[in-house]
Motif scaffolding. Sequence first.
Motif, PDB file in Angstrom:
ATOM      1  N   SER A  82       0.983  -1.148   0.005  1.00  0.00           N
ATOM      2  CA  SER A  82      -0.114  -0.043   0.107  1.00  0.00           C
ATOM      3  C   SER A  82       0.652   1.390  -0.165  1.00  0.00           C
ATOM      4  N   GLN A  85       2.309   2.161  -3.376  1.00  0.00           N
ATOM      5  CA  GLN A  85       1.129   2.458  -4.504  1.00  0.00           C
ATOM      6  C   GLN A  85       1.627   3.630  -5.373  1.00  0.00           C
ATOM      7  N   SER A 118      -6.499 -11.046  -0.342  1.00  0.00           N
ATOM      8  CA  SER A 118      -7.047  -9.976  -0.464  1.00  0.00           C
ATOM      9  C   SER A 118      -6.450  -8.697  -1.191  1.00  0.00           C
ATOM     10  N   ASP A 119      -5.359  -8.973  -1.808  1.00  0.00           N
ATOM     11  CA  ASP A 119      -4.664  -7.559  -2.282  1.00  0.00           C
ATOM     12  C   ASP A 119      -4.907  -7.923  -3.821  1.00  0.00           C
ATOM     13  N   PHE A 121      -7.419  -6.575  -5.578  1.00  0.00           N
ATOM     14  CA  PHE A 121      -7.874  -5.397  -6.261  1.00  0.00           C
ATOM     15  C   PHE A 121      -6.610  -4.570  -6.290  1.00  0.00           C
ATOM     16  N   ALA A 122      -5.941  -4.454  -5.187  1.00  0.00           N
ATOM     17  CA  ALA A 122      -4.982  -3.487  -5.161  1.00  0.00           C
ATOM     18  C   ALA A 122      -3.791  -3.665  -6.132  1.00  0.00           C
ATOM     19  N   LYS A 125      -6.332  -4.246 -10.231  1.00  0.00           N
ATOM     20  CA  LYS A 125      -7.040  -3.285 -10.645  1.00  0.00           C
ATOM     21  C   LYS A 125      -6.179  -2.139 -10.613  1.00  0.00           C
ATOM     22  N   GLY A 126      -5.105  -1.931  -9.809  1.00  0.00           N
ATOM     23  CA  GLY A 126      -4.227  -0.950  -9.630  1.00  0.00           C
ATOM     24  C   GLY A 126      -4.543  -0.003  -8.625  1.00  0.00           C
ATOM     25  N   GLY A 127      -3.950  -0.111  -7.375  1.00  0.00           N
ATOM     26  CA  GLY A 127      -4.230   0.657  -6.354  1.00  0.00           C
ATOM     27  C   GLY A 127      -3.801   2.033  -6.292  1.00  0.00           C
ATOM     28  N   GLY A 128      -2.769   2.342  -7.144  1.00  0.00           N
ATOM     29  CA  GLY A 128      -2.128   3.815  -7.341  1.00  0.00           C
ATOM     30  C   GLY A 128      -3.275   4.645  -8.478  1.00  0.00           C
TER      31      GLY A 128
ATOM     32  N   SER B  82      -2.488   7.859  -3.536  1.00  0.00           N
ATOM     33  CA  SER B  82      -1.811   6.697  -3.366  1.00  0.00           C
ATOM     34  C   SER B  82      -0.953   6.503  -2.212  1.00  0.00           C
ATOM     35  N   ALA B 122      -8.530   2.869  -7.668  1.00  0.00           N
ATOM     36  CA  ALA B 122      -7.752   3.048  -6.523  1.00  0.00           C
ATOM     37  C   ALA B 122      -8.825   3.367  -5.500  1.00  0.00           C
ATOM     38  N   GLY B 126     -10.695  -0.295  -4.230  1.00  0.00           N
ATOM     39  CA  GLY B 126      -9.968  -0.422  -2.758  1.00  0.00           C
ATOM     40  C   GLY B 126      -8.323  -0.476  -3.344  1.00  0.00           C
ATOM     41  N   GLY B 127      -7.582   0.604  -3.231  1.00  0.00           N
ATOM     42  CA  GLY B 127      -6.287   0.641  -3.541  1.00  0.00           C
ATOM     43  C   GLY B 127      -5.369   0.082  -2.253  1.00  0.00           C
ATOM     44  N   ASN B 131      -9.257  -7.212   2.451  1.00  0.00           N
ATOM     45  CA  ASN B 131     -10.581  -6.978   2.192  1.00  0.00           C
ATOM     46  C   ASN B 131     -11.392  -5.901   2.997  1.00  0.00           C
TER      47      ASN B 131
END
Lengths: 350, 350, 350, 350
Positions: A82, A85, A118-119, A121-122, A125-128, B82, B122, B126-127, B131
Amino acid sequence: MRQLCKGNVAVVKGAILAGCRAYYGYPITPASEIAEAAALYFPQVGGTFLQAESEVAAINMVYGAAAAGLRVMSASSGPGLSLMQEGMSYLAGAELPCVIVDIMRGGPGLGNIAPEQSDYFAMVKGGGHGNYRNLVLAPASVQEMADLTMLAFELADKYRNPVVILADGFVGQMMEPLELEDIEAQLPEKPWAVKGTPETRANLVTSIYLETDEMEAYQRQMEAKYIRAKEVEQRYELCHTDDAEVLLVGYGIISRVLLSTVEALRKDGVKAGLFRPITLWPFPAKALVEAASRVEKVLVVELSNGQMVEDVRLSLNGKVPVDFYGRVGGNGPSVQELKQQVFSLMEMAV
Amino acid sequence: MRQLCKGNVAVVKGAILAGCRAYYGYPITPASEIAEAAALYFPQVGGTFLQAESEVAAINMVYGAAAAGLRVMSASSGPGLSLMQEGMSYLAGAELPCVIVDIMRGGPGLGNIAPEQSDYFAMVKGGGHGNYRNLVLAPASVQEMADLTMLAFELADKYRNPVVILADGFVGQMMEPLELEDIEAQLPEKPWAVKGTPETRANLVTSIYLETDEMEAYQRQMEAKYIRAKEVEQRYELCHTDDAEVLLVGYGIISRVLLSTVEALRKDGVKAGLFRPITLWPFPAKALVEAASRVEKVLVVELSNGQMVEDVRLSLNGKVPVDFYGRVGGNGPSVQELKQQVFSLMEMAV
Amino acid sequence: MRQLCKGNVAVVKGAILAGCRAYYGYPITPASEIAEAAALYFPQVGGTFLQAESEVAAINMVYGAAAAGLRVMSASSGPGLSLMQEGMSYLAGAELPCVIVDIMRGGPGLGNIAPEQSDYFAMVKGGGHGNYRNLVLAPASVQEMADLTMLAFELADKYRNPVVILADGFVGQMMEPLELEDIEAQLPEKPWAVKGTPETRANLVTSIYLETDEMEAYQRQMEAKYIRAKEVEQRYELCHTDDAEVLLVGYGIISRVLLSTVEALRKDGVKAGLFRPITLWPFPAKALVEAASRVEKVLVVELSNGQMVEDVRLSLNGKVPVDFYGRVGGNGPSVQELKQQVFSLMEMAV
Amino acid sequence: MRQLCKGNVAVVKGAILAGCRAYYGYPITPASEIAEAAALYFPQVGGTFLQAESEVAAINMVYGAAAAGLRVMSASSGPGLSLMQEGMSYLAGAELPCVIVDIMRGGPGLGNIAPEQSDYFAMVKGGGHGNYRNLVLAPASVQEMADLTMLAFELADKYRNPVVILADGFVGQMMEPLELEDIEAQLPEKPWAVKGTPETRANLVTSIYLETDEMEAYQRQMEAKYIRAKEVEQRYELCHTDDAEVLLVGYGIISRVLLSTVEALRKDGVKAGLFRPITLWPFPAKALVEAASRVEKVLVVELSNGQMVEDVRLSLNGKVPVDFYGRVGGNGPSVQELKQQVFSLMEMAV
């Protein structure tokens, strides 16, 4: 050379075979053995290992080394990722190749150090911030921890983009036989890199494009390579899908529990099959559509409350009902538990 | 009181009316006026404004103030958000209410300061790690910048969860009339908060759950509230959807361009309608399914390369073809450009 | 090998000849060429150059490398050195050898980038907390920038203590001929270092001593080596002191202006002499007492408002009147200006 | 109001009575009760307490609040103060008033949490870069922890300069009766402050002076106020000095042990006297010269390996022999031990 090896250590061995010579990171359970092995092995091959002040510092050192043309990596777990990001968005935005490993642990916040997935999405999908993509590879064995790390460096350089190894704490911590060939890494030329030499003085590594048209054109160019990657880099594994009536979908450690489940179900007369995504981005949508074309039901199983299931649903787009089953917090589903889920899904009595 | 106001300033006015008395942040274009207005107005109402050392510092100060029971906020743009991803995961994981504003700018990395809508993934998926969910509100006018900020504080306290105001740089920077009622905020009791008083000494605000069963139970409890929110908090706006043959979907500033497009199309005899999500999470899936139930085509328009379109497709699940059109880098589509897209989608000659 | 070289670059050449292979720092005018040269030359000899996130990060990396037994250095100017004070106290407290270069700039706070000598107190008295000492060397030429840097690494290892090269911006920025012998550095064994090897596993590098008796004994042991250093490491240069009636005292660039002043004064019939401290700590008190034993007056000149003058007074302890003349802000005294000071000191008409 | 109070808490009570309304810091033993008390009391008077991310962050927040015209403070112990050296140089360089408390602990580096007096050099000579001075006050009782803190805010505003309360861990941790008058603080006008108001828009708080003449003129102006402070702010306490043959000199907790020693010596027929500096900068040189004018010997006692002794020697300039006795690591000298030192100094048999 065949050896018994821990998943986290296999990552480092793969990286070194791939010619990676720079590691910047900060230790965190359950990824710490990666830092530990890197501290041990990188100096032995003339490489650099540096434990940075923080994950923010580490990812920006990765940016620097990548800009200088080195194969470079970092590794962490959820909280550390995190913190990275912003840096990962910068790396993608400046089209810099690197490999980032996420050994997923439990929960949001501090959570615990038990395995989860559970990461997704981050990382997927790209958490940044901004329009960019990580390529994401999901190893399911110690062997793949090494092999996919080697592949990751190839893909990173091919697409000039960060590639994420997304593994759960199970795969990171377990020991299995590992077979490695002692090959010489073929390092590509990087004429765009800034090496502190007269020849590369005019090179510019940046993600800033002040003019809107220029910024849009640049993003279109990035998008074009993402479209290319989607066409040719989808990777997956199939098992018993030819005659399957129910398709189980899972990645990483879960795919191994699902394989046992498939075999157990078949003993019970249920024609189950397994679809394992190896690339999470690009998601192997084409193969999944094909594999699901004759099944009645799809069950996605994750160590999360439902993240990859969205990509399964997006891929199948309503053609087959997609159900989800998840466990979290470090708990994993047993074969018996999953059989029960399938029975209830297929409306069969146990 | 009616006044001419900038979107970014309206956020601060809404926050103060909602009883928010603590602001921690770091300025960044195009969100800087929020910090500037907060620096001006918060001290006037006895509140605290603090420009932190970095966005990492700011979000952890938000954590502290939220844990002490205050209504608290921060604001930034992409890169800053970010950097806040770790803190946001901690806030969600510790069930702490707060409001975070993202005034989206262009590009990954440094990009530019022109408007985009490319932080959708993001913020909505949820970046951060683990969960968890942010509730996400998408204002489309200066009035909504204030109104949805007020709502955000209500929802944050109701669900003990971070709520994100996700606005593009257009909405943040433009000036429009703003009407505010001078009401007294009703602040809820927070018996769980840690206030440095004898009564709250036994309270514990944390996201750590070392035992796997405990961690799983805690995440199920978090999930339960997310399911509740999905049931009752979906917000949206409809326009001309009753008889629509093509449904245009967009949020924020784009919804206003789409409304003009719908009106222009109708003049040309094309029965177009508009669906505007106001909550991005929970995504207004039920209403969208209903609105799309009689249309032939759906066109999603974003200032991104396609992010919200995934939630539209997940909602409709293959029932209607969903097309996408996006502009990025600070460029926005004109009505003429969008009409053209619809014509080509409907296979009509211009 | 004879070459024309900048003072800041000579530092790096000296360091490499001394076997230093690790550089951690952050650039700041007027010390930036040191970082630049280190970035260029360290990799060429298989060493590490790293630009850290901040001076706080850099000095702690120096601690790490020093603890691992490497010859390691950093360099900065005033503000950066102030940020390193905690780390320097830790290095001294853990008895770790390292070389830190301070190319002094003007003013407290941000000041300016012109030369001064106003970090004397901070480096010589010890700006960090606790009872410790830096050894401090004051080069007055490009040749000495290299030579004293080589000496600094010897002293650092001999006393297991940080050694500071304290130079003004003039000496750092000017170019002069430099003569270097290409000798192989003799690196001492460091059996106390922590190298990540089985043999050094039991070694402990620390500055923590919880018990008061233990802490006192440890400080007495540190003090004992400082007393040893005071006995054998005082270095200085004398010029025309045999028959001098007035003794001019100055270090670094000032000593060169003072030499011209001494020569000019002698032409005018004033028997002036020059005393130049080369080590600022230990301060060459014994030689100064001897050199001042027959003079009537002592004049200390510094690019500060009077810092080293305290050590001159402490050394002479009232035996001779000690006067002070200083310029600051980047301004330096001219020979004419200094002659005037001496005339007025000696109560002579010009 | 008379109460039993801890030294660290008395600092906060004094600060609040002096009108200080902003505290930024980071806790560290043995100074933590100051942060704790500030966290408790500052909000009660409408003030701000903030635990910053680090001491570097804290001191820069002090800079901000001081620039805005508030009475503001921070507190820490050795390692924290070292981290604040850059900020303190900036505060002095920008002529900003503030109060910084140093509750000294043991050793360089991590050391231990037992009392010492070994930050004298760092605080009195100035551990930050450039020509500047801290005013430094040395309380010796709980009452003085409050009283000198109040004085510190007066002096800080009078000279627009940081003022340091330099106390050992004994004085910080001990409990004694404290008498406080509930007076209204008289806050001076600060027309130079930057308050975010139209009237103060043109004010500039800075320490940057790019031109050398300007920088020199500015430093001369700073120096002029330091000279003024030296003339009128020297504070000290005398005891039995009228007929003393031996003069004991010590500050803080040591002065109390010295007083007992003086009384014990007088019972044994030795005419001893006590000189206690209350201001360490400006050092009370004039009074010390006077007090020492008739004695045979001076003995300086410190909880260090000899720091203040330099200022004693500089003051007396060889007129009287000055001896030193120190204990460190958290150990303190007993009366018996000190009597023995005096006997041996006076060449008397025990």
